[in-house]
Write a protein that holds these residues in place. Structure first.
Motif, PDB file in Angstrom:
ATOM      1  N   ALA A  28       0.835  -1.212   0.000  1.00 48.73           N
ATOM      2  CA  ALA A  28       0.000   0.000   0.000  1.00 48.73           C
ATOM      3  C   ALA A  28       0.866   1.257   0.000  1.00 48.73           C
ATOM      4  CB  ALA A  28      -0.925  -0.013   1.209  1.00 48.73           C
ATOM      5  N   ARG A  29       1.934   1.239   0.783  1.00 47.40           N
ATOM      6  CA  ARG A  29       2.845   2.399   0.808  1.00 47.40           C
ATOM      7  C   ARG A  29       3.528   2.581  -0.538  1.00 47.40           C
ATOM      8  NH1 ARG A  29       6.798   1.430   5.638  1.00 47.40           N
ATOM      9  NH2 ARG A  29       7.810   3.251   4.687  1.00 47.40           N
ATOM     10  N   LEU A  30       3.888   1.457  -1.181  1.00 43.46           N
ATOM     11  CA  LEU A  30       4.508   1.537  -2.498  1.00 43.46           C
ATOM     12  C   LEU A  30       3.538   2.133  -3.508  1.00 43.46           C
ATOM     13  CD1 LEU A  30       6.800   0.916  -4.477  1.00 43.46           C
ATOM     14  CD2 LEU A  30       5.862  -1.398  -4.715  1.00 43.46           C
ATOM     15  N   ALA A  31       2.291   1.666  -3.471  1.00 45.11           N
ATOM     16  CA  ALA A  31       1.280   2.185  -4.396  1.00 45.11           C
ATOM     17  C   ALA A  31       1.041   3.676  -4.182  1.00 45.11           C
ATOM     18  CB  ALA A  31      -0.018   1.405  -4.234  1.00 45.11           C
ATOM     19  N   ALA A  32       1.102   4.110  -2.922  1.00 47.56           N
ATOM     20  CA  ALA A  32       0.902   5.534  -2.629  1.00 47.56           C
ATOM     21  C   ALA A  32       2.107   6.371  -3.045  1.00 47.56           C
ATOM     22  CB  ALA A  32       0.621   5.720  -1.139  1.00 47.56           C
ATOM     23  N   GLY A  33       3.292   5.792  -2.981  1.00 51.55           N
ATOM     24  CA  GLY A  33       4.500   6.545  -3.289  1.00 51.55           C
ATOM     25  C   GLY A  33       4.844   6.599  -4.760  1.00 51.55           C
ATOM     26  N   GLY A  39       5.862  11.703 -10.580  1.00 57.14           N
ATOM     27  CA  GLY A  39       5.789  13.155 -10.695  1.00 57.14           C
ATOM     28  C   GLY A  39       7.171  13.791 -10.683  1.00 57.14           C
ATOM     29  N   TRP A  40       8.053  13.290  -9.809  1.00 61.15           N
ATOM     30  CA  TRP A  40       9.428  13.796  -9.773  1.00 61.15           C
ATOM     31  C   TRP A  40      10.144  13.521 -11.084  1.00 61.15           C
ATOM     32  CZ3 TRP A  40      10.645  11.370  -4.344  1.00 61.15           C
ATOM     33  CH2 TRP A  40      10.056  12.174  -3.353  1.00 61.15           C
ATOM     34  N   LEU A  41       9.952  12.293 -11.614  1.00 60.89           N
ATOM     35  CA  LEU A  41      10.609  11.938 -12.872  1.00 60.89           C
ATOM     36  C   LEU A  41      10.111  12.812 -14.023  1.00 60.89           C
ATOM     37  CD1 LEU A  41      10.634   8.021 -12.625  1.00 60.89           C
ATOM     38  CD2 LEU A  41      12.566   9.580 -12.351  1.00 60.89           C
TER      39      LEU A  41
END
Length: 250
Positions: A28-33, A39-41
């Motif tokens: 879940a944390r991976l999906a959120a991050g 966006g940064w890329l």
């Protein structure tokens, strides 16, 4: 299934369970991050190659750290490899302790050695070179000793039969026989050190990692992308050069 096999799989399952409990992977944390990372890329395009001279200087430091570090590692590794080769070790009581030293050098990452040398000699590529040298010396000595121990024993036995010393056995039988293989190991370690040296700057040991850290600290992702492109290009070039030279040695 034998008792030994059952014990092996039980140990593996226990290790896996402890690893999962310790790391606590969270999809879940991976999906959120991931959207944030994407966006940064997206915001890092186009890469910022302004001040190319600074990047080129840092790239030169990276190559220098890897090259001098590998050379110093080879000088350290040679006597250690002789002591860690059973037929050559002048005192068999030194064989296992030398093997232990090699395991310690290989088991301590060059990043850790560089961090220690930054504290000892100050910031800059010299600390990075020393860190690379110590870690690589353990790897090279291990590879060289194993290649000499598994070499064809007949030339060594022939000159031993006429009274050759251990050093003469090394110089006239084992080292010439294993030279192509050992040079290939040296090139492989140099190639690895090019990759490893790109991040040593994160602890102040010079190289492209230093420029990368500065860009990340400033959240300058266009600059980060430019540095990553240079790192990838440098790594690919080292890989191609090393592979070509190893083919000629084969």
């Amino acid at each position: 299934m034998t008792l030994r096999q059952a014990a092996f799989w039980a140990g593996f399952a226990a290790l896996l369970g402890v690893s999962v409990w310790t790391v606590a992977p969270d999809p879940a944390r991976l999906a959120a991050g991931l959207p944030r990372l994407l966006g940064w890329l997206a915001g890092s395009w186009p890469p910022d190659f302004s001040g190319a001279g600074d990047i080129a200087r840092r790239a030169g430091e990276t190559v220098g750290i890897a090259t001098l570090g590998t050379l110093c590692a080879a000088l350290l590794a040679f006597p250690l490899a002789l002591l860690a080769t059973r037929p050559l070790s002048p005192f068999l009581a030194l064989y296992q302790p030398t093997r232990g030293v090699l395991d310690g050098l290989r088991g301590t990452d060059g990043f850790v050695f560089a961090l220690l040398f930054v504290a000892a000699v100050g910031l800059g590529p010299f600390a990075g070179m020393l860190g690379v040298a110590l870690h690589s010396a353990g790897s090279l000595a291990k590879l060289w000793s194993e290649s000499m121990e598994t070499a064809d024993p007949r030339p060594a036995e022939a000159i031993t039969a006429v009274g050759a010393t251990r050093m003469q056995v090394a110089l006239f039988a084992l080292i010439p026989q294993t030279m192509p293989q050992n040079l290939s190991h040296l090139l492989y370690v140099w190639e690895f050190n090019i990759r490893a040296s790109t991040v040593l700057g994160l602890v102040g040991a010079g190289g492209l990692g230093q420029e990368l850290k500065n860009a990340v600290d400033l959240l300058d992702f266009n600059r980060v992308l430019a540095i990553l492109i240079v790192i990838i290009a440098l790594t690919l070039a080292a890989d191609r050069i090393s592979a070509t030279l190893r083919r000629h040695l084969a």
